[in-house]
Design a protein around this motif. Sequence first.
Motif, PDB file in Angstrom:
ATOM      1  N   ARG A 150      65.845  13.581 103.646  1.00  0.00           N
ATOM      2  CA  ARG A 150      66.862  14.050 104.592  1.00  0.00           C
ATOM      3  C   ARG A 150      66.508  15.412 105.173  1.00  0.00           C
ATOM      4  O   ARG A 150      66.902  15.755 106.291  1.00  0.00           O
ATOM      5  CB  ARG A 150      68.216  14.132 103.879  1.00  0.00           C
ATOM      6  CG  ARG A 150      68.770  12.778 103.441  1.00  0.00           C
ATOM      7  CD  ARG A 150      70.224  12.904 103.026  1.00  0.00           C
ATOM      8  NE  ARG A 150      70.732  11.658 102.466  1.00  0.00           N
ATOM      9  CZ  ARG A 150      70.858  11.406 101.175  1.00  0.00           C
ATOM     10  NH1 ARG A 150      70.512  12.343 100.282  1.00  0.00           N
ATOM     11  NH2 ARG A 150      71.335  10.250 100.748  1.00  0.00           N
ATOM     12  N   LYS A 151      65.751  16.205 104.439  1.00  0.00           N
ATOM     13  CA  LYS A 151      65.388  17.540 104.914  1.00  0.00           C
ATOM     14  C   LYS A 151      64.186  17.509 105.849  1.00  0.00           C
ATOM     15  O   LYS A 151      64.153  18.233 106.855  1.00  0.00           O
ATOM     16  CB  LYS A 151      65.094  18.438 103.703  1.00  0.00           C
ATOM     17  CG  LYS A 151      64.730  19.868 104.079  1.00  0.00           C
ATOM     18  CD  LYS A 151      64.478  20.709 102.836  1.00  0.00           C
ATOM     19  CE  LYS A 151      64.111  22.136 103.207  1.00  0.00           C
ATOM     20  NZ  LYS A 151      63.855  22.967 102.000  1.00  0.00           N
ATOM     21  N   GLN A 152      63.199  16.669 105.556  1.00  0.00           N
ATOM     22  CA  GLN A 152      61.940  16.690 106.308  1.00  0.00           C
ATOM     23  C   GLN A 152      61.887  15.682 107.459  1.00  0.00           C
ATOM     24  O   GLN A 152      61.262  15.952 108.477  1.00  0.00           O
ATOM     25  CB  GLN A 152      60.768  16.427 105.355  1.00  0.00           C
ATOM     26  CG  GLN A 152      60.594  17.496 104.293  1.00  0.00           C
ATOM     27  CD  GLN A 152      59.428  17.204 103.375  1.00  0.00           C
ATOM     28  OE1 GLN A 152      58.773  16.172 103.496  1.00  0.00           O
ATOM     29  NE2 GLN A 152      59.165  18.106 102.431  1.00  0.00           N
ATOM     30  N   GLN A 153      62.539  14.540 107.301  1.00  0.00           N
ATOM     31  CA  GLN A 153      62.418  13.506 108.318  1.00  0.00           C
ATOM     32  C   GLN A 153      62.976  13.911 109.678  1.00  0.00           C
ATOM     33  O   GLN A 153      62.346  13.627 110.710  1.00  0.00           O
ATOM     34  CB  GLN A 153      63.091  12.217 107.834  1.00  0.00           C
ATOM     35  CG  GLN A 153      62.830  11.013 108.737  1.00  0.00           C
ATOM     36  CD  GLN A 153      61.346  10.694 108.852  1.00  0.00           C
ATOM     37  OE1 GLN A 153      60.606  10.824 107.886  1.00  0.00           O
ATOM     38  NE2 GLN A 153      60.918  10.296 110.043  1.00  0.00           N
ATOM     39  N   PRO A 154      64.145  14.572 109.765  1.00  0.00           N
ATOM     40  CA  PRO A 154      64.619  14.998 111.093  1.00  0.00           C
ATOM     41  C   PRO A 154      63.634  15.902 111.821  1.00  0.00           C
ATOM     42  O   PRO A 154      63.474  15.809 113.044  1.00  0.00           O
ATOM     43  CB  PRO A 154      65.931  15.738 110.771  1.00  0.00           C
ATOM     44  CG  PRO A 154      66.385  15.145 109.483  1.00  0.00           C
ATOM     45  CD  PRO A 154      65.136  14.873 108.717  1.00  0.00           C
ATOM     46  N   ALA A 214      60.353  15.876 111.445  1.00  0.00           N
ATOM     47  CA  ALA A 214      59.246  15.029 111.893  1.00  0.00           C
ATOM     48  C   ALA A 214      59.638  14.231 113.131  1.00  0.00           C
ATOM     49  O   ALA A 214      58.837  14.072 114.069  1.00  0.00           O
ATOM     50  CB  ALA A 214      58.824  14.089 110.764  1.00  0.00           C
ATOM     51  N   ASP A 215      60.879  13.742 113.182  1.00  0.00           N
ATOM     52  CA  ASP A 215      61.342  12.988 114.348  1.00  0.00           C
ATOM     53  C   ASP A 215      61.386  13.861 115.597  1.00  0.00           C
ATOM     54  O   ASP A 215      61.024  13.426 116.695  1.00  0.00           O
ATOM     55  CB  ASP A 215      62.730  12.402 114.077  1.00  0.00           C
ATOM     56  CG  ASP A 215      62.694  11.308 113.025  1.00  0.00           C
ATOM     57  OD1 ASP A 215      61.601  10.746 112.792  1.00  0.00           O
ATOM     58  OD2 ASP A 215      63.755  11.017 112.434  1.00  0.00           O
ATOM     59  N   ILE A 216      61.833  15.108 115.431  1.00  0.00           N
ATOM     60  CA  ILE A 216      61.888  16.031 116.578  1.00  0.00           C
ATOM     61  C   ILE A 216      60.484  16.345 117.079  1.00  0.00           C
ATOM     62  O   ILE A 216      60.234  16.398 118.287  1.00  0.00           O
ATOM     63  CB  ILE A 216      62.633  17.320 116.178  1.00  0.00           C
ATOM     64  CG1 ILE A 216      64.109  17.010 115.927  1.00  0.00           C
ATOM     65  CG2 ILE A 216      62.486  18.373 117.275  1.00  0.00           C
ATOM     66  CD1 ILE A 216      64.893  18.172 115.375  1.00  0.00           C
ATOM     67  N   ASP A 217      59.531  16.543 116.156  1.00  0.00           N
ATOM     68  CA  ASP A 217      58.146  16.803 116.552  1.00  0.00           C
ATOM     69  C   ASP A 217      57.576  15.644 117.359  1.00  0.00           C
ATOM     70  O   ASP A 217      56.865  15.834 118.348  1.00  0.00           O
ATOM     71  CB  ASP A 217      57.274  17.045 115.312  1.00  0.00           C
ATOM     72  CG  ASP A 217      57.575  18.390 114.664  1.00  0.00           C
ATOM     73  OD1 ASP A 217      58.141  19.262 115.365  1.00  0.00           O
ATOM     74  OD2 ASP A 217      57.241  18.560 113.487  1.00  0.00           O
ATOM     75  N   ILE A 218      57.905  14.421 116.939  1.00  0.00           N
ATOM     76  CA  ILE A 218      57.418  13.252 117.668  1.00  0.00           C
ATOM     77  C   ILE A 218      58.037  13.186 119.058  1.00  0.00           C
ATOM     78  O   ILE A 218      57.356  12.932 120.067  1.00  0.00           O
ATOM     79  CB  ILE A 218      57.721  11.964 116.875  1.00  0.00           C
ATOM     80  CG1 ILE A 218      56.884  11.923 115.593  1.00  0.00           C
ATOM     81  CG2 ILE A 218      57.454  10.721 117.717  1.00  0.00           C
ATOM     82  CD1 ILE A 218      57.224  10.750 114.681  1.00  0.00           C
ATOM     83  N   ALA A 238      67.226  10.853  93.531  1.00  0.00           N
ATOM     84  CA  ALA A 238      68.054  11.821  94.247  1.00  0.00           C
ATOM     85  C   ALA A 238      67.194  12.898  94.899  1.00  0.00           C
ATOM     86  O   ALA A 238      67.444  13.303  96.047  1.00  0.00           O
ATOM     87  CB  ALA A 238      69.068  12.442  93.285  1.00  0.00           C
ATOM     88  N   GLU A 239      66.164  13.367  94.195  1.00  0.00           N
ATOM     89  CA  GLU A 239      65.268  14.383  94.764  1.00  0.00           C
ATOM     90  C   GLU A 239      64.481  13.821  95.952  1.00  0.00           C
ATOM     91  O   GLU A 239      64.276  14.516  96.957  1.00  0.00           O
ATOM     92  CB  GLU A 239      64.310  14.885  93.683  1.00  0.00           C
ATOM     93  CG  GLU A 239      65.001  15.716  92.598  1.00  0.00           C
ATOM     94  CD  GLU A 239      64.022  16.159  91.533  1.00  0.00           C
ATOM     95  OE1 GLU A 239      62.856  15.698  91.558  1.00  0.00           O
ATOM     96  OE2 GLU A 239      64.411  16.981  90.663  1.00  0.00           O
ATOM     97  N   THR A 240      64.047  12.571  95.840  1.00  0.00           N
ATOM     98  CA  THR A 240      63.315  11.946  96.938  1.00  0.00           C
ATOM     99  C   THR A 240      64.197  11.806  98.175  1.00  0.00           C
ATOM    100  O   THR A 240      63.771  12.079  99.307  1.00  0.00           O
ATOM    101  CB  THR A 240      62.792  10.561  96.513  1.00  0.00           C
ATOM    102  OG1 THR A 240      61.964  10.712  95.368  1.00  0.00           O
ATOM    103  CG2 THR A 240      61.996   9.913  97.633  1.00  0.00           C
ATOM    104  N   LYS A 241      65.451  11.384  97.986  1.00  0.00           N
ATOM    105  CA  LYS A 241      66.375  11.258  99.109  1.00  0.00           C
ATOM    106  C   LYS A 241      66.650  12.607  99.769  1.00  0.00           C
ATOM    107  O   LYS A 241      66.691  12.722 100.994  1.00  0.00           O
ATOM    108  CB  LYS A 241      67.682  10.632  98.628  1.00  0.00           C
ATOM    109  CG  LYS A 241      67.569   9.163  98.285  1.00  0.00           C
ATOM    110  CD  LYS A 241      68.931   8.608  97.858  1.00  0.00           C
ATOM    111  CE  LYS A 241      68.839   7.118  97.553  1.00  0.00           C
ATOM    112  NZ  LYS A 241      70.166   6.571  97.130  1.00  0.00           N
ATOM    113  N   ALA A 242      66.825  13.645  98.933  1.00  0.00           N
ATOM    114  CA  ALA A 242      67.096  14.977  99.478  1.00  0.00           C
ATOM    115  C   ALA A 242      65.912  15.489 100.281  1.00  0.00           C
ATOM    116  O   ALA A 242      66.073  16.082 101.360  1.00  0.00           O
ATOM    117  CB  ALA A 242      67.429  15.933  98.333  1.00  0.00           C
TER     118      ALA A 242
END
Length: 205
Positions: free
Chosen positions: A17-21, A23-27, A10-14
Amino acid sequence: MKAIRELAVAETKACFRKQQPIADIDIQLGETPIELEHVIPQRAQALFSKERCRAIGALFTFATDDPAEQCKRRSEAISAVAALSLRQEWRVPQVCRPKEEIHRASDKGQDTESETRSKANLVKFSFECLPTQCIFCLGQENLLLELRTKEFHSRSDLKKHFHRKHLRHYSDGLPIECPHPLCDETLSHKMHLQNHAATIHKTLT
């Protein structure tokens, strides 16, 4: 232990969900250079040919403000797609079998796909083909043996395959090497190759 494992997941998923968006915007904004791993996962790259990976890496890049770099980027993309178009990739259908049959086949020493490819390199091909064999397919070492030595139903089917799959990728009026694995002739143009295939390798294309 189960509760601790579920809490860690659950902590890994949270965190994802917090960091990946971000990173996607930076790319997308170009602040982070795009890498092939962003398009194809590392484990999946082994399933792709080097030509396909090169094409994907060249196409999924961001435009730059430097005209010279932009020209270089476009040239690489064109070269990568051209190299990919010359590679013929066959889709071999997978047949589902019960596990018992798979184990019995392995016990009998049945060849795997990689072993079949390695054995194909040891086959002594004939300089004269069968009338409905394709000299381009014979020369492709990455294909399975049964695909390299495939016989088409008729000369008409061979001609369609020869032109649609192979010959159309070569420019008119330019030299072309004979693709037969035992032949090192360089022909002056596509029509010369067809005459060479008919007179030397006995296959009409």
